[in-house]
Design a protein around this motif. Sequence first.
Motif, PDB file in Angstrom:
ATOM      1  N   SER A 113       0.814  -1.225   0.000  1.00  0.00           N
ATOM      2  CA  SER A 113       0.000   0.000   0.000  1.00  0.00           C
ATOM      3  C   SER A 113       0.846   1.273   0.000  1.00  0.00           C
ATOM      4  O   SER A 113       0.303   2.381  -0.075  1.00  0.00           O
ATOM      5  CB  SER A 113      -0.885   0.015   1.254  1.00  0.00           C
ATOM      6  N   ARG A 115       2.727   4.514  -0.838  1.00  0.00           N
ATOM      7  CA  ARG A 115       2.728   5.501  -1.912  1.00  0.00           C
ATOM      8  C   ARG A 115       3.601   6.666  -1.470  1.00  0.00           C
ATOM      9  O   ARG A 115       3.674   6.971  -0.286  1.00  0.00           O
ATOM     10  CB  ARG A 115       1.310   6.034  -2.189  1.00  0.00           C
ATOM     11  N   ALA A 120       0.899  11.254  -4.752  1.00  0.00           N
ATOM     12  CA  ALA A 120       1.068   9.847  -4.335  1.00  0.00           C
ATOM     13  C   ALA A 120       1.326   8.937  -5.535  1.00  0.00           C
ATOM     14  O   ALA A 120       0.863   7.793  -5.589  1.00  0.00           O
ATOM     15  CB  ALA A 120      -0.157   9.382  -3.537  1.00  0.00           C
ATOM     16  N   THR A 123       5.082   4.223  -6.314  1.00  0.00           N
ATOM     17  CA  THR A 123       4.532   2.945  -5.845  1.00  0.00           C
ATOM     18  C   THR A 123       5.693   1.995  -5.507  1.00  0.00           C
ATOM     19  O   THR A 123       6.843   2.247  -5.904  1.00  0.00           O
ATOM     20  CB  THR A 123       3.695   2.280  -6.966  1.00  0.00           C
TER      21      THR A 123
END
Length: 278
Positions: A113, A115, A120, A123
């Motif tokens: 999850s 970011r 954001a 990844t």
Amino acid sequence: MIAIISLDRVRPRERRVAAGFFDGIHIGHRSTIKGCDTVLTFDPHPRAVVGTAVAPKHLSTLAHRAEILESLGVRELVVIDFNKSRSRQTPDAFTQEVFVDALRATHVHVGASFRFGFKAAGTPESLAADGRFAVRVARTVSVDGEVVSSTRIRELIERGDVSRAASLLGSFPEVVATIAPGERCQATTRTAVRLSTSSCLPVPGRYGCVVNGVAGVLTIPEAERLVGGATIDHPVSLPAGALIRIQLTSGSGVSQRPAPPVVLPAEFCHGPGRQSCS
Ligand SMILES: Cc1cc2nc3c(=O)[nH]c(=O)nc-3n(C[C@H](O)[C@H](O)[C@H](O)COP(=O)(O)O)c2cc1C
Ligand SMILES: Nc1ncnc2c1ncn2[C@@H]1O[C@H](COP(=O)(O)OP(=O)(O)OP(=O)(O)O)[C@@H](O)[C@H]1O
């Protein structure tokens, strides 16, 4: 002894870094952090700066996070001052400045999850594509089919479900409080406290608690819900003005009597509450 250092003061050395906010250091966080000597976090919480700019209530102070991290073998907690200008930094610029130049990361550990960077956009996959350090994406930890997250733990505490919150957290939830001025009631050993409204607070009710390693009962009256007024029945006298951490060990938030103590596996017990874990 763990060092808490701001990013601009780190010394040049190679590091295995886990990245994220890590509020509460729940069992999913612990899986991400495993094998790292350094944890990278932010202050304040990025959600206090971006989007609707509403900071989540705290499961842990920075000092509490550092204490848990130390028990996990982490040497350094590196803190990035998170502000508007930082929030506009691209993922590539952040990777260069933080992971490569400042931290000299050989390994970066994140969860799926994670970011980072403006909007954001960064990844775990884009981090792994960089190639200058190894990236480990931790398996997402769930309990009874439910993904563990700080958000879910906050919801459980807020509704007074201390037992479920503790099993996702891997330790007893804590709230920060100050001892209110005034006479202590000798007959009942009751002390007035002011709970910090930046802590994630449970609904009014009675909760088994531990303060400075000694068990007591925390009562939050309905009338004090928004302002943090509460009392603790605790056998040790605490001086007015003292800042305390209250571990919640049981309670449903609705019953008049605290529920039986929460039993946590021994490996999750740390700090002042150790003796209350079985
Ligand atoms: C340099 C940088 C810029 C960021 N900019 C944004 C942003 O524009 N919008 C956003 O929602 N989050 C932004 N974030 C916050 C991340 O989405 C994320 O909350 C943060 O990196 C902490 O990771 P975690 O939530 O997995 O713990 C940024 C983070 C970093 C490090
Ligand atoms: N259940 C989980 N299993 C494994 N890693 C996790 C889990 N939850 C979060 N992580 C990882 O831990 C780091 C810190 O995450 P973060 O602080 O955003 O936790 P969170 O529980 O998702 O918080 P919030 O619910 O407030 O967004 C990130 O790298 C994230 O991907």
